[in-house]
Design a protein around this motif. Sequence first.
Motif, PDB file in Angstrom:
ATOM      1  N   VAL A  50      30.484  -3.956   5.329  1.00  0.00           N
ATOM      2  CA  VAL A  50      30.187  -2.781   6.159  1.00  0.00           C
ATOM      3  C   VAL A  50      30.364  -3.172   7.621  1.00  0.00           C
ATOM      4  N   GLU A  51      30.867  -2.253   8.385  1.00  0.00           N
ATOM      5  CA  GLU A  51      31.193  -2.539   9.773  1.00  0.00           C
ATOM      6  C   GLU A  51      29.969  -2.892  10.602  1.00  0.00           C
ATOM      7  N   GLY A  52      28.876  -2.274  10.248  1.00  0.00           N
ATOM      8  CA  GLY A  52      27.669  -2.453  11.035  1.00  0.00           C
ATOM      9  C   GLY A  52      27.232  -3.909  11.136  1.00  0.00           C
ATOM     10  N   THR A  53      27.634  -4.712  10.157  1.00  0.00           N
ATOM     11  CA  THR A  53      27.246  -6.123  10.140  1.00  0.00           C
ATOM     12  C   THR A  53      27.652  -6.836  11.431  1.00  0.00           C
TER      13      THR A  53
ATOM     14  N   PHE B 291      16.304  -1.640  14.396  1.00  0.00           N
ATOM     15  CA  PHE B 291      16.566  -2.709  15.366  1.00  0.00           C
ATOM     16  C   PHE B 291      15.601  -2.707  16.535  1.00  0.00           C
TER      17      PHE B 291
ATOM     18  N   ARG C  59      13.670  -5.803  17.823  1.00  0.00           N
ATOM     19  CA  ARG C  59      14.423  -7.042  17.987  1.00  0.00           C
ATOM     20  C   ARG C  59      14.981  -7.101  19.406  1.00  0.00           C
TER      21      ARG C  59
ATOM     22  N   ILE D 101      22.411  -3.092  20.159  1.00  0.00           N
ATOM     23  CA  ILE D 101      23.107  -3.022  18.868  1.00  0.00           C
ATOM     24  C   ILE D 101      23.301  -1.567  18.474  1.00  0.00           C
TER      25      ILE D 101
ATOM     26  N   ILE E 277      30.029   2.053   8.005  1.00  0.00           N
ATOM     27  CA  ILE E 277      29.273   1.198   8.923  1.00  0.00           C
ATOM     28  C   ILE E 277      28.098   0.539   8.204  1.00  0.00           C
ATOM     29  N   GLY E 278      27.572   1.237   7.246  1.00  0.00           N
ATOM     30  CA  GLY E 278      26.551   0.609   6.419  1.00  0.00           C
ATOM     31  C   GLY E 278      25.131   0.948   6.830  1.00  0.00           C
TER      32      GLY E 278
ATOM     33  N   GLU F 237      21.900  -3.350   5.263  1.00  0.00           N
ATOM     34  CA  GLU F 237      23.140  -3.985   4.807  1.00  0.00           C
ATOM     35  C   GLU F 237      23.784  -4.818   5.910  1.00  0.00           C
ATOM     36  N   MET F 238      23.468  -4.430   7.147  1.00  0.00           N
ATOM     37  CA  MET F 238      24.106  -5.117   8.265  1.00  0.00           C
ATOM     38  C   MET F 238      23.478  -6.472   8.530  1.00  0.00           C
ATOM     39  N   GLU F 239      22.295  -6.646   7.977  1.00  0.00           N
ATOM     40  CA  GLU F 239      21.532  -7.826   8.324  1.00  0.00           C
ATOM     41  C   GLU F 239      22.290  -9.081   7.973  1.00  0.00           C
ATOM     42  N   SER F 240      22.520  -9.934   8.976  1.00  0.00           N
ATOM     43  CA  SER F 240      23.154 -11.219   8.690  1.00  0.00           C
ATOM     44  C   SER F 240      22.067 -12.193   8.273  1.00  0.00           C
ATOM     45  N   PRO F 241      22.382 -13.133   7.396  1.00  0.00           N
ATOM     46  CA  PRO F 241      21.353 -14.064   6.942  1.00  0.00           C
ATOM     47  C   PRO F 241      20.912 -14.974   8.063  1.00  0.00           C
ATOM     48  N   GLU F 242      19.795 -14.705   8.595  1.00  0.00           N
ATOM     49  CA  GLU F 242      19.343 -15.434   9.771  1.00  0.00           C
ATOM     50  C   GLU F 242      17.838 -15.559   9.716  1.00  0.00           C
TER      51      GLU F 242
ATOM     52  N   ASP G 264      22.695  -6.783  -2.144  1.00  0.00           N
ATOM     53  CA  ASP G 264      22.276  -7.126  -0.802  1.00  0.00           C
ATOM     54  C   ASP G 264      20.874  -7.710  -0.744  1.00  0.00           C
TER      55      ASP G 264
ATOM     56  N   SER H 265      20.367 -11.408  -1.158  1.00  0.00           N
ATOM     57  CA  SER H 265      20.794 -12.253  -0.061  1.00  0.00           C
ATOM     58  C   SER H 265      19.768 -12.263   1.063  1.00  0.00           C
TER      59      SER H 265
END
Lengths: 117, 621
Positions: free
Chosen positions: A46-49, B35, B38, B44, B79-80, B84-89, B107, B110
């Motif tokens: 997804v683009e939002g990532t 968001f 954060r 963002i 875009i999600g 779903e956008m969350e990066s593993p951090e 998702d 993860s």
Amino acid sequence: MVDVSNAKSQMRKGMLEFCILLLLKRQSAYASDIIQQLKEAELLVVEGTLYPLLTRLKKDGLLAYEWQESTQGPPRKYYRLTPDGQQFLEELDRAWGEIARTVTLLKILQPQDFQGQ
Amino acid sequence: MKKNITINLCGRLFAIDEDAYELLSTYEQSLRNYFRQREGGEEIADDIEARIAELFDDLKQGGTEAITIEHVREIIHRIGRPDEMESPEPGSSPKDERSECQTDAEDSSSQIHSTPLHHREGQGGGSAGGGAAKRLYRNPADKKMMGVLSGFAAYFGSDVLWWRLGYAALVLLSFVGSSYNFLWFLPGQHLYFHVYFWGFALIAAYILLAILMPVAETPEDRLRMKGKEVNPQNLAEEVAPCDPPVGDDKAGSKHTPPAGGLQGAGTAGHRGPSGCIGCIGGFFTAIWTVFTTLLRWCIYIAGVFMAGWCLFGIVFLTAFSLNPTQWLQKSGGVLTSPEFAAIIPSLTVPFYIFVVAALIVLAITAYAIIHSLLNEFRQMPSMPYRQRIAMLVMWILGLVAAGAALGYAMPKFIDADEAYNKRHWEEEHTHNGIYIQTHEWEWLQENGWEILGAEGCHDRFTAHGEYLTGDWDVRYLDCYDDHHRQRYRAERTETLQPGTYRLTCIARANGTGACIYAIVGDQKPQFVEIPATGNKGGGIWEEAEAEYHSDDRAEISKRIHSIRGANNCRGFGWNRLTIEPIRITAPTRIRYGLSSDPTFTGMTWLGQWFSATDFEVTRVE
């Protein structure tokens, strides 16, 4: 049943940061350009990532952006790599080289190759 | 036909369907919420908004006139969702409640490190609409009063009708049950306010839940209320159900909201039915509006009062608990009695439990009321879900603790109170060491009688109802004991000048050994025994009866007829008794009275009862 798609997703996410830095090393870009290229490489689901990642990298001082006027519409963020980012990327590159070597070795070496060591 | 509006997105204007706008607005809000906490979260969200603008622009370039809900759905999918956008951090996961949004299997696993486990309960199903964690909300979309029961029905996935019927039945049953006392087995019935206790408790519970349960305002809330996944598809469903919305659409009714993103866009109201029916409907709607407005203001005022009482209660309870003994001493009554002092040690712990619990309950009640009042007038944002639940849980726990402490202390207190009252009553009715009823004591006082012997008298020294004239209210000295063991002595004192006197009285007894007596100074008493005539006839009555039979009838009826005929011609055994002569040589005190005490009279009392009254000392010469 092991979830393959999940493992793949994990892998992609790990690679994403590295790939963005690589892309920007080659050429400064708009977010939409980065999206375009990552999508082609099937690294982005997804683009939002991308956006939280860009914000974080910028916060860490690895990226910087400037506002660029576009032909139509409002100005857009034009991202580039900072010297810190350059250095960080080199480190990552080195790490990647090691990982790639290990993976390659694991793939090509046979069990008997290990016994000699 | 669809209503169409124009929005300003990052400085560019787009025509968009209203339902599409609603969905987009919801999506953007969920992003901002996600968001928000954060660092750089605003940026963002802005970036993503810019991306949306870009994609809209592409659509526009591609010849799309107005953006539809399908377009928006596609873009959201692209875009999600925020999660779903969350990066593993590790460590950077926002603590916002939106992170509880249900995620799909791919998702969520993860991000398992960043999301509390309990938020994925019931995820086994994995399919949209099933198995997502539900939340308890008030349901404004389907409400009769405040939507509390509707919220419960949604939470438990049942028909609200059953909840309403059940609740109404319970309230009714409680009131009727209290009236006819067939709910005797429920706790609380022994309380002095037990009448309607459970009915009012149910109503109070409803009001409290209405205050504490959050309202499902946003589409996300409504999805969570129903236990559906919060994802773009469901959101779209929630915002714009599949069946096309009924709305009037004047062609080209575009209006441009003020610039500044999505927030400024306007929404259109629905038009009611037209014509005569509409008029009548409007009339009733107006009445209904007035009624509900009045009701609302009544509730506001009641709320202000209640909050005031709670605050007063807090101040009072605090002041009281800081120095309870001082307050108790001021109160007097049972609280200062030794009976109460004896149970104080066992009440200390429950007392402080009660104080703390009651303070919590009062504070939460006051806070909740004030908060909802302020919220009602838009002075304050509504309380977050978790805070509400936490407060509700604390409120209930506080109530239970206070109730338990009270339940523990009350029986002890009641026992102490009873003991105190008994003792107090006895003290109040004890004179000169003799326990005696107030009305008897007063009569004795008025007539100058003093009780000197009370043994075996069963705490009764006078009686009324059998006076010789038949006058029910006339009181006389009287004593009764089945086993003739009473040692009665009532005495009166007068000071007399020298001369000769006569003491007269009327008296009766059902056995020998009861006397009237007179004592001059320190001389020996003079006794006259009461004839054992029982309670029928008696000297006086026989005299009256005899005169009744004589010839002088006119005279009879004047003088004695009443005595002869009184008490159904029974007489009740009264006799006239006289002690004479009583000689007084110098001014001196004379004591006289009635006694059955063998140690005093020297006679043996053999009856069960005796009476005497109308004592009179007259000078003979």
